[in-house]
Design an enzyme around this catalytic site. Sequence first.
Site, PDB file in Angstrom:
ATOM      1  N   CYS A  49       0.728  -1.242   0.144  1.00  0.00           N
ATOM      2  CA  CYS A  49      -0.053  -0.012   0.026  1.00  0.00           C
ATOM      3  C   CYS A  49       0.559   1.191  -0.064  1.00  0.00           C
ATOM      4  O   CYS A  49       0.403   2.335   0.115  1.00  0.00           O
ATOM      5  CB  CYS A  49      -1.012   0.088   1.308  1.00  0.00           C
ATOM      6  N   CYS A  96       3.559 -11.476 -10.537  1.00  0.00           N
ATOM      7  CA  CYS A  96       2.242 -11.370 -10.673  1.00  0.00           C
ATOM      8  C   CYS A  96       1.845  -9.838 -10.640  1.00  0.00           C
ATOM      9  O   CYS A  96       0.851  -9.271 -10.965  1.00  0.00           O
ATOM     10  CB  CYS A  96       1.775 -11.834  -9.506  1.00  0.00           C
ATOM     11  N   CYS A 108       7.759  -9.360  -1.674  1.00  0.00           N
ATOM     12  CA  CYS A 108       7.316 -10.024  -2.937  1.00  0.00           C
ATOM     13  C   CYS A 108       7.464 -11.626  -2.833  1.00  0.00           C
ATOM     14  O   CYS A 108       8.497 -12.037  -2.480  1.00  0.00           O
ATOM     15  CB  CYS A 108       8.219  -9.527  -3.819  1.00  0.00           C
ATOM     16  N   ASP A 142       4.042  -6.740  27.567  1.00  0.00           N
ATOM     17  CA  ASP A 142       4.995  -8.307  26.978  1.00  0.00           C
ATOM     18  C   ASP A 142       5.468  -7.720  25.596  1.00  0.00           C
ATOM     19  O   ASP A 142       6.076  -8.655  24.938  1.00  0.00           O
ATOM     20  CB  ASP A 142       3.542  -9.292  26.714  1.00  0.00           C
ATOM     21  N   LEU A 146       3.891  12.525  26.615  1.00  0.00           N
ATOM     22  CA  LEU A 146       5.285  12.173  26.815  1.00  0.00           C
ATOM     23  C   LEU A 146       5.934  13.258  25.820  1.00  0.00           C
ATOM     24  O   LEU A 146       5.627  13.419  24.548  1.00  0.00           O
ATOM     25  CB  LEU A 146       5.344  10.756  25.957  1.00  0.00           C
ATOM     26  N   GLU A 177       7.664 -24.718 -11.194  1.00  0.00           N
ATOM     27  CA  GLU A 177       7.591 -25.484  -9.854  1.00  0.00           C
ATOM     28  C   GLU A 177       9.071 -26.082  -9.609  1.00  0.00           C
ATOM     29  O   GLU A 177       9.562 -25.995  -8.305  1.00  0.00           O
ATOM     30  CB  GLU A 177       6.777 -26.406  -9.593  1.00  0.00           C
TER      31      GLU A 177
HETATM   32  C1  LIG Z   1       4.939  -3.799  10.827  1.00  0.00           C
HETATM   33  C2  LIG Z   1       5.425  -3.099  12.005  1.00  0.00           C
HETATM   34  C3  LIG Z   1       6.756  -3.436  12.524  1.00  0.00           C
HETATM   35  C4  LIG Z   1       7.243  -3.083  13.962  1.00  0.00           C
HETATM   36  N1  LIG Z   1       8.110  -3.641  14.519  1.00  0.00           N
HETATM   37  C5  LIG Z   1       8.788  -3.236  15.549  1.00  0.00           C
HETATM   38  C6  LIG Z   1       9.986  -3.756  16.189  1.00  0.00           C
HETATM   39  O1  LIG Z   1      10.381  -4.775  15.770  1.00  0.00           O
HETATM   40  N2  LIG Z   1      10.341  -3.193  17.238  1.00  0.00           N
HETATM   41  C7  LIG Z   1       9.604  -2.373  17.845  1.00  0.00           C
HETATM   42  O2  LIG Z   1      10.081  -1.922  19.227  1.00  0.00           O
HETATM   43  N3  LIG Z   1       8.622  -1.700  17.453  1.00  0.00           N
HETATM   44  C8  LIG Z   1       8.148  -2.172  16.374  1.00  0.00           C
HETATM   45  N4  LIG Z   1       6.948  -1.667  15.872  1.00  0.00           N
HETATM   46  C9  LIG Z   1       6.309  -0.391  16.595  1.00  0.00           C
HETATM   47  C10 LIG Z   1       6.641   0.848  15.899  1.00  0.00           C
HETATM   48  O3  LIG Z   1       7.693   1.089  16.338  1.00  0.00           O
HETATM   49  C11 LIG Z   1       5.523   1.542  16.328  1.00  0.00           C
HETATM   50  O4  LIG Z   1       4.390   1.231  15.815  1.00  0.00           O
HETATM   51  C12 LIG Z   1       5.639   3.000  16.347  1.00  0.00           C
HETATM   52  O5  LIG Z   1       6.876   3.430  16.796  1.00  0.00           O
HETATM   53  C13 LIG Z   1       4.395   3.845  17.140  1.00  0.00           C
HETATM   54  O6  LIG Z   1       4.391   5.078  16.874  1.00  0.00           O
HETATM   55  P1  LIG Z   1       3.209   5.850  16.291  1.00  0.00           P
HETATM   56  O7  LIG Z   1       3.786   7.368  16.222  1.00  0.00           O
HETATM   57  O8  LIG Z   1       2.760   5.322  15.157  1.00  0.00           O
HETATM   58  O9  LIG Z   1       2.188   5.793  17.359  1.00  0.00           O
HETATM   59  P2  LIG Z   1       0.640   5.851  17.209  1.00  0.00           P
HETATM   60  O10 LIG Z   1       0.130   4.781  16.758  1.00  0.00           O
HETATM   61  O11 LIG Z   1       0.432   7.127  16.479  1.00  0.00           O
HETATM   62  O12 LIG Z   1       0.299   5.882  18.941  1.00  0.00           O
HETATM   63  C14 LIG Z   1       0.298   4.874  19.682  1.00  0.00           C
HETATM   64  C15 LIG Z   1      -0.238   5.212  21.007  1.00  0.00           C
HETATM   65  O13 LIG Z   1       0.775   6.188  21.461  1.00  0.00           O
HETATM   66  C16 LIG Z   1      -0.099   7.354  22.144  1.00  0.00           C
HETATM   67  N5  LIG Z   1       0.897   8.278  21.739  1.00  0.00           N
HETATM   68  C17 LIG Z   1       1.618   8.945  20.674  1.00  0.00           C
HETATM   69  N6  LIG Z   1       2.290  10.061  21.105  1.00  0.00           N
HETATM   70  C18 LIG Z   1       2.351  10.305  22.163  1.00  0.00           C
HETATM   71  C19 LIG Z   1       2.820  11.264  23.337  1.00  0.00           C
HETATM   72  N7  LIG Z   1       3.703  12.272  22.819  1.00  0.00           N
HETATM   73  N8  LIG Z   1       2.456  11.144  24.655  1.00  0.00           N
HETATM   74  C20 LIG Z   1       1.417  10.116  24.976  1.00  0.00           C
HETATM   75  N9  LIG Z   1       0.933   9.371  24.194  1.00  0.00           N
HETATM   76  C21 LIG Z   1       1.164   9.385  22.916  1.00  0.00           C
HETATM   77  C22 LIG Z   1      -1.343   7.449  21.283  1.00  0.00           C
HETATM   78  O14 LIG Z   1      -2.090   8.065  22.122  1.00  0.00           O
HETATM   79  C23 LIG Z   1      -1.514   5.723  21.085  1.00  0.00           C
HETATM   80  O15 LIG Z   1      -1.949   5.330  22.104  1.00  0.00           O
HETATM   81  C24 LIG Z   1       6.564  -2.079  14.422  1.00  0.00           C
HETATM   82  C25 LIG Z   1       5.354  -1.678  14.078  1.00  0.00           C
HETATM   83  C26 LIG Z   1       4.906  -2.026  12.743  1.00  0.00           C
HETATM   84  C27 LIG Z   1       3.667  -1.288  12.235  1.00  0.00           C
HETATM   85  S1  FES Z   2       5.470  -9.887  -8.310  1.00  0.00           S
HETATM   86 FE1  FES Z   2       4.116 -11.189  -7.254  1.00  0.00          FE
HETATM   87  S2  FES Z   2       4.299 -10.514  -5.218  1.00  0.00           S
HETATM   88 FE2  FES Z   2       5.968  -9.405  -5.993  1.00  0.00          FE
HETATM   89  S1  FES Z   3      -1.364  -3.334   3.113  1.00  0.00           S
HETATM   90 FE1  FES Z   3      -0.318  -1.847   4.087  1.00  0.00          FE
HETATM   91  S2  FES Z   3       1.599  -2.581   4.672  1.00  0.00           S
HETATM   92 FE2  FES Z   3       0.447  -4.365   3.909  1.00  0.00          FE
END
Ligand SMILES: Cc1cc2nc3c(=O)[nH]c(=O)nc-3n(C[C@H](O)[C@H](O)[C@H](O)COP(=O)(O)OP(=O)(O)OC[C@H]3O[C@@H](n4cnc5c(N)ncnc54)[C@H](O)[C@@H]3O)c2cc1C
Ligand code: FES
Ligand code: FES
Length: 1265
Positions: A58, A120, A154, A343, A386, A1209
């Site tokens: 996406c 694909c 992919c 956790d 924070l 395959e």
């Molecule tokens: C595919 C994927 C893989 C990931 N892999 C890892 C990994 O390997 N290791 C790891 O540690 N993390 C991992 N993450 C987590 C990632 O680091 C967090 O999703 C990201 O840092 C969250 O930040 P955000 O700004 O998007 O938070 P948001 O989604 O915007 O907010 C999350 C929460 O924080 C609160 N919040 C935001 N800012 C503040 C503030 N300033 N004060 C108080 N509350 C606040 C919001 O109210 C909400 O409740 C992964 C995430 C994804 C989607």
């Molecule tokens: S070409 Fe099919 S997932 Fe990348």
């Molecule tokens: S659909 Fe957004 S990352 Fe998979």
Amino acid sequence: MSTEIKQVQQIKFHIQDKEYTVNVDDVSPTTSLNSYIRDTLQLTGTKGVCFEGGCGACTVVLYMHDPNTEKNIYLAVNSCLIPLLSCNGWTIYTIEGIGDPLNGYHVVQETLATFNGTQCGMCSPGMVMNMYALYESGKLTMKDVENSFGGSICRCTGYRPILSAFKSLCTDVSPEILGHYPDIEDLKICKKDKCEKKCTTKCDKRGKEPFYLQMAAAQWIKVFSLSDLLSALSTSGGATYKLVAGNTAMGVFSSYRASVDIYIDVTSVPELKVSEFVGETYVLGANTTLTTAMDVFNEVGAENPQFSYFIELANHIDLIANVPVRNTGTIAGNLIMKHDNHDFPSDIYLILETVGAKLTIVGVDGQEAQLSPEEFISQDMNLKVLKTITFPSYLMDNVKFVSYKIMPRAQNTHANVNAGFLFQFNINGTLDSATIVYGNINPTFTHATATETLLAGKDLFDDNVLQQALTSLSSELICDVIPPDPSPDYRKQLAMALFYKTVLAIAPADKLSPKNQSGGAMLERPISTGVQDYETNASLYPLTQAIPKIEALAQTSGQAQYVSDLPDSPHQLFGTLILADAPPNSTLKSIDASKALEVEGVVAFYSKDDIPGDNNFTPLELFFQQAEEIFCSGRVHYHHQPIGILVGESEAILRTASSLVEATYDPPTVGPLLSIRQVLQADRTDRIQEIRTIEPTRKGTDITHVVKGTFDIYHQYHFHLEQQCCSVVPNENGMDIFPSTQWMDQIQIAVAKMLQIPNNKIQVSVRRLGGGFGAKISRNGLVSCATALAAWKLRRPVKVNLSFSDNVQAIGKRFPFSSDYEVGLNDQGVIQYLTCTHYSDLGASINEIPYGEILNDFLGSYVNDTFEIHMKVAVTDTHNNTWARAPGSTEGVGSIEAIMEHCAVELGMDPIELKKANFQQTPISTYIDELKTWADIDTRKADIETFNQENRWKKKGLAVVNMTYNLGASGPFSVMVSIFHGDGTVQISHGGIEMGQGINTKAAQVCAYKFGIDLNFVAVLPSNSFTCPNNVVTGGSVTSEAVCYGVIQACDQLIARIQPYKDKNPNGTWPDWITACHEDFVNLAAIGMFSPKEPNVNEYPIYGVCACEVIIDILTGQHIVNRVDLLEDVGRSMSPLVDIGQVEGAFIMGLGYYTTEEIVYNYEGKILTDRTWNYRPPGAKDIPVDFRVQLKKNNPNPVGVLYSKATAEPPLCLSIVVPLAIRNALASARLDAASTNAKWFPIDGPTTIEKVFVNSLNDYKQYVL
Ligand SMILES: Cc1cc2nc3c(=O)[nH]c(=O)nc-3n(C[C@H](O)[C@H](O)[C@H](O)COP(=O)(O)OP(=O)(O)OC[C@H]3O[C@@H](n4cnc5c(N)ncnc54)[C@H](O)[C@@H]3O)c2cc1C
Ligand code: FES
Ligand code: FES
């Protein structure tokens, strides 16, 4: 002082160069950017697959002004996670906005197509957009590219061509990368108007005034200062609220998807984004994105010795999530996730706690408090923000900081265990203090406090102290059981090994035994390269010509449509399957959908009682053995079996309403049996059937060695990016069905029987699939029947697109397989007898049985008249398992190659020699000899031997495997070729299904070759059941060849009809002859057909050999595939780039199967690995560092179509070489651990990093300096 927050009624933003306005009534806070782009604007080039930041399909690009650097920047982001309301004032580019057929393609789109980086094509727009942001951001190195695609999955290509394509655009591109495409340099010349964005008019014209939108159920507030934020919070009363930063947390925890009363957008609050020195410290705003934090850490760390540890922090963050998530996700968001979910193995929490950072928290009253991360997680954060993170400076001469994140694949997944160590030494070299922090031990664990205390004042580089510390860690590390994450024991041992690794990493070299020194370093992966070695024959062009796929540009520009991209029809509805949340063998008693039906926009619910005809999607007149229910009729066969379909006006409505469908069940009286071994252990002979027995015709008598063992491999999720889906449009005749199926005939018959309507009321069409890999052979029948039922009942168009989790839960996977074997051999390794029992796990019913493929390919390479084989099938309480790329052959080749390797290990022989002693008289030994020379096997083996002697904690291994894959012929496949008299151009429609394997490209090449016309004259239409009725499934690798055969037949008929007109006008052109034919009423359409009964249709063997070299880290279990050399038999390739793509993609899918992909069930038979967060196909940095593929040269197949052989395959079978290479590496470690240890350990599912670690038999008592 806070500003007045004004109400507004709309937001505005740009997509491409156009401004869009969204009114408050047309949106909700949970509407994502992805949904707006796809559903509202119908810009379907951007895909939506996992909706959790885990696949990259996406990806779009934010073009914005960075107030810190005063530069305009391009950021790749996951549109599935971005709330639309955050986009006010933003400029967003989608795949359609950067290049198209009308205005010309962007260089990134063109390059990906040229390098054959699409199959694909479902991942292609996401790949392009991720690269587009990097490319437009300025100077780019190959290392940047290599590192930046961890979030883009992919499943088809194996990544090599994608990485090669994008590296070709780097400043430091090497000639090997440019390879066949030196002209790519020309593409880079910017066509001004396209490359330069007119930012001045759009970027950063957002006002800085806070505002709010009042929606029916919630309020969205946008603030531009901390005081506004605090004031918004202080007036929130008791309302539920959420601060919206990157909004990525919901990708990990669904709890962050829950609706709240107030959303406060904090993405533009400067106080939360500060980055500055304050006294001796450095302060970062809490809502600094992870990407910006990395940039700051790298810059400040490089220039300020007291913050040099920042470089380590940046390196650690580089392992978190992926580029698009890091571009928006923030430090605060991550810490709050840890706060809310103890956790969660947060890497940010871990590193901040280790380095002694302090978090500043501010309340609505403006009161601030400074806390350590550990103190913070037990704080009440209600109505608190924070604000900043304060980093201490250190006299780094006396301080050592190291952190680790040990992940089950190279990138984009959470840690099995993460660890941070900070040691402060005093002048005597003893420890002033030790900080030891671990993640993923248990929810309350942060510091190894006892060990920290023990170490104070001690000499860390002393064996006794080391053992004391390890013993102390052993008693204080108490890991909990958290399936599907790895076992507690492994996590504990790993945590201890990381402590030891740290000591090895920071100890003065003179304190370490040379053998142990390399144990301190993590495995380092160089930039990957590839070799694609093939021959072509210019006299036959376009046949044998190495061309990109004919759809490549449509795919890389997002023009290529998939089922879910079809424009919505008037009055269209959507459907979602309701799955049984009950263990297998429960009995469905009742379903009550009334509450769901009360939800506005929900239209209907149907279950088995609403089916007018057969409740069965596997009609017995096809090859099925048993009927399989569309909807559960009583006994629940497996957890999450579909029980009905809920239909409504949008997918969003259904997501909420589906949880309101209530079902009751009588519980099962017995626990589920989820694997072959469980069935055997329970002695459930009623669930095992012997379906074929091979008796030996002789038995040797020279038996000096007897080798016994087991071989077990389990499910593999197909992970096609396009989920199982279907769109049904009723019409005056009956219905048009657009399913994502590999088998149109099944859909037509199953739907007709379900609805009790004639077959001629149904037309099935398939343009292409976004990956199939066998999952859409029969399983799409379930989804298509359910969709057709709803459409028929309501006489309205209905679309169903399974969610990622539903797809994993409800749809069958690769057949698990177990084998028990005993082999008698003589001293020369010649097999005297081999007895084995093979079991295939079919799942809940005996329907699809891969025994023919298992048997043929088990026997294929070796003299087998002494083999006694019992082919058995087992019924388990899981979904019905199904075909997955190279079904049966994977098991057949995998088990025999593992048996051979096992025998060689026991006999102390070179496996190649042992295999040679048992080969049939076929070309396979020539292949092995060729590979040995090409891949320099003997020299490399000797080097590996030396390396292993010199290193205790790093080991290398090399294995060589071979394959004889027997290609069967199936059918019918029909092909229609039409020539148009207007200009002589040609259309083909065939009964195969294009899913990335390149049927259309080969068919067009063959057609152009036969007619002697330009390839551009040929177009391939979608497949449909009218022009190609009764066609069999696309599978078993045969379809590309079969379609080409049909093309030849049709072309031959047409050529015969055209010939007289050619003879009459020998100097004429193709269009002249076609015009003449037309004027003389010649039929310019013809049909060809392939079937086993057609002349010159043959079955034949396909050979392949492969060598693989790995390096493993015994102290973590991680590995890198250093090099793969793969020699594949494709006959005379009709289309070498297509074939290379098939070889690379198949091998990498197998590499995933054998190393990282693991399905884990709970005790109730529910799959726990149903998310991108925990099911892990390989990513771009998991592929071989040096990936060499050769299509065997001068190798025409006399019985093949135009001398070719099939490719799709077979190469997957060769991937067994990877776990065997790992075993060879481990053998050395096992002997180092104790010379009495067995060198071999059995294959038992994927050789994950946990298995490597555990089977290396290291024990902390062996840890010495
Ligand atoms: C595919 C994927 C893989 C990931 N892999 C890892 C990994 O390997 N290791 C790891 O540690 N993390 C991992 N993450 C987590 C990632 O680091 C967090 O999703 C990201 O840092 C969250 O930040 P955000 O700004 O998007 O938070 P948001 O989604 O915007 O907010 C999350 C929460 O924080 C609160 N919040 C935001 N800012 C503040 C503030 N300033 N004060 C108080 N509350 C606040 C919001 O109210 C909400 O409740 C992964 C995430 C994804 C989607
Ligand atoms: S070409 Fe099919 S997932 Fe990348
Ligand atoms: S659909 Fe957004 S990352 Fe998979």
